[in-house]
Write an enzyme that holds these catalytic residues in place. Structure first.
Site, PDB file in Angstrom:
ATOM      1  N   ASP A 206     -11.346   2.114   3.234  1.00 27.50           N
ATOM      2  CA  ASP A 206     -12.043   0.489   3.030  1.00 27.50           C
ATOM      3  C   ASP A 206     -13.273   0.187   3.219  1.00 27.50           C
ATOM      4  O   ASP A 206     -13.672  -0.703   2.308  1.00 27.50           O
ATOM      5  CB  ASP A 206     -11.565  -0.230   4.278  1.00 27.50           C
ATOM      6  CG  ASP A 206     -10.216  -0.786   4.944  1.00 27.50           C
ATOM      7  OD1 ASP A 206      -9.685  -1.087   3.269  1.00 27.50           O
ATOM      8  OD2 ASP A 206      -9.491  -1.203   5.642  1.00 27.50           O
TER       9      ASP A 206
ATOM     10  N   LYS B 283       0.500  -1.502   0.059  1.00 28.14           N
ATOM     11  CA  LYS B 283      -0.050  -0.138  -0.066  1.00 28.14           C
ATOM     12  C   LYS B 283       0.758   1.252   0.094  1.00 28.14           C
ATOM     13  O   LYS B 283       0.602   2.061  -0.628  1.00 28.14           O
ATOM     14  CB  LYS B 283      -0.901   0.046   1.375  1.00 28.14           C
ATOM     15  CG  LYS B 283      -1.648  -0.906   0.949  1.00 28.14           C
ATOM     16  CD  LYS B 283      -2.919  -1.744   2.071  1.00 28.14           C
ATOM     17  CE  LYS B 283      -3.479  -3.032   1.860  1.00 28.14           C
ATOM     18  NZ  LYS B 283      -4.364  -2.966   2.898  1.00 28.14           N
TER      19      LYS B 283
ATOM     20  N   GLN C 176      -5.108  -2.122   8.948  1.00 22.05           N
ATOM     21  CA  GLN C 176      -5.325  -3.776   8.534  1.00 22.05           C
ATOM     22  C   GLN C 176      -5.556  -4.616   9.085  1.00 22.05           C
ATOM     23  O   GLN C 176      -5.226  -4.351  10.481  1.00 22.05           O
ATOM     24  CB  GLN C 176      -3.456  -3.301   8.475  1.00 22.05           C
ATOM     25  CG  GLN C 176      -2.879  -4.462   7.550  1.00 22.05           C
ATOM     26  CD  GLN C 176      -3.438  -4.556   6.700  1.00 22.05           C
ATOM     27  OE1 GLN C 176      -3.616  -3.543   5.714  1.00 22.05           O
ATOM     28  NE2 GLN C 176      -3.912  -6.369   5.557  1.00 22.05           N
TER      29      GLN C 176
END
Ligand code: GUN
Length: 294
Positions: free
Chosen positions: A119, A52, A96
């Site tokens: 997300d 990322k 995460q």
């Protein structure tokens, strides 16, 4: 059989994002910025977080990395998230997953400002998605749709069978594909589904997202089906440099010969997920900028 290349499709996405990012920076005088929070030192999570970061750098996005120890408290993590919510130089926040078992993932996700929820995991984002309102869509489902569009694969009236009911992939994909405009008939299968193969055999489009290496075998796939493999599984391989290799949920070597389209692993859906995260981050920065000027 045609291979659906995530590399090829994401290249086109990155080209478009490059142009849009340059225009954004020209207009606003700053770059879209993503903050990534990692708790602990799980090697797979570390590797995703690294990818990322690389994607941010390649597009000229701002990037912030926060790594908390495995034994950090929930409150420590929440206070990082709250600080990022309040920081106007941060436009996207990603925590995460999975988090260590002593943490409450739902509470953490709910704490993320929904305007920075790149997300698409916040209950508000998921709820909007379900009723067809514009919102952040979680990156893997968005990547799958982008691949289907790129290869001009019709979903209207088709039977899509999704194997896996996770909040991250199975459920949002089902919601997106049944939406007006996509118009698929969707079946969602899971670990308790009886006679799974009899259902997957009826799929025009079969999507596997269960995280079981080589689970989908040729006897489960209809001749000419489109097969999308969302699984990214590490299996031990002493011959490989890193001691492991990546395989999907689908037994590619045996399944590929009798489908019309198939995604490889690696180089399939996984590459798209990160491209979509970048797209969502640019969108978050644009929407926040528009809100500020109102
Ligand atoms: N872990 C595996 N996939 C994802 C993802 O898309 N987002 C986050 N935050 N964690 C993940």
């Amino acid at each position: 059989m045609q291979v659906m290349s995530g590399k090829e499709v994401s290249k086109a996405v990155y080209e478009e994002l490059h142009t849009r990012t340059e225009a954004f920076v020209q207009t606003h005088g700053y770059a879209p910025t993503l903050a990534v929070v990692l708790v602990g030192n799980d090697p797979a999570s570390q590797s995703y977080v690294n990818s990322k970061k690389k994607a941010c750098l390649s597009l000229g996005f701002g990037h912030q990395d926060y790594t908390l120890a495995q034994d950090s408290t929930q409150e420590e993590l929440l206070s990082v998230v709250r600080r990022l919510n309040a920081d106007s130089t941060v436009h996207g926040i990603l925590v995460q997953l999975p988090l260590p078992s002593h943490m409450d993932s739902e509470a953490v996700i709910e704490t993320i400002d929904q305007h920075k929820d790149v997300d698409g995991f916040h209950p508000m984002s998921v709820g909007k998605l379900l009723i067809g309102l514009p919102t952040f869509v979680s990156c893997t489902p968005l990547g799958v749709l982008t691949m289907l569009d790129h290869y001009k694969i019709e979903t209207s009236g088709k039977h899509v069978v999704i194997v896996g009911r996770s909040n991250i992939v199975g459920k949002p994909l089902a919601a997106l594909l049944m939406q007006k405009g996509r118009d698929a008939t969707v079946t969602v299968c899971h670990s308790r589904t009886a006679d799974l193969a009899s259902l997957t055999m009826t799929a025009d489009i079969l999507i596997s997202a269960i995280g079981k290496p080589l689970f989908i075998q040729p006897s489960m796939v209809k001749e000419g089906a489109v097969v999308i493999d969302v699984g990214i599984n590490r299996i031990e391989d002493p011959a490989a440099k890193r001691g492991y290799r990546l395989v999907g949920d689908v037994d590619y070597d045996t399944v590929s010969s009798h489908c019309s389209f198939i995604t490889p692993v690696p180089g399939g859906v996984g590459v798209m997920t990160i491209a979509m995260l970048m797209k969502n981050t640019l969108q978050a920065a644009s929407l926040l900028a528009a809100k500020d000027t109102k």
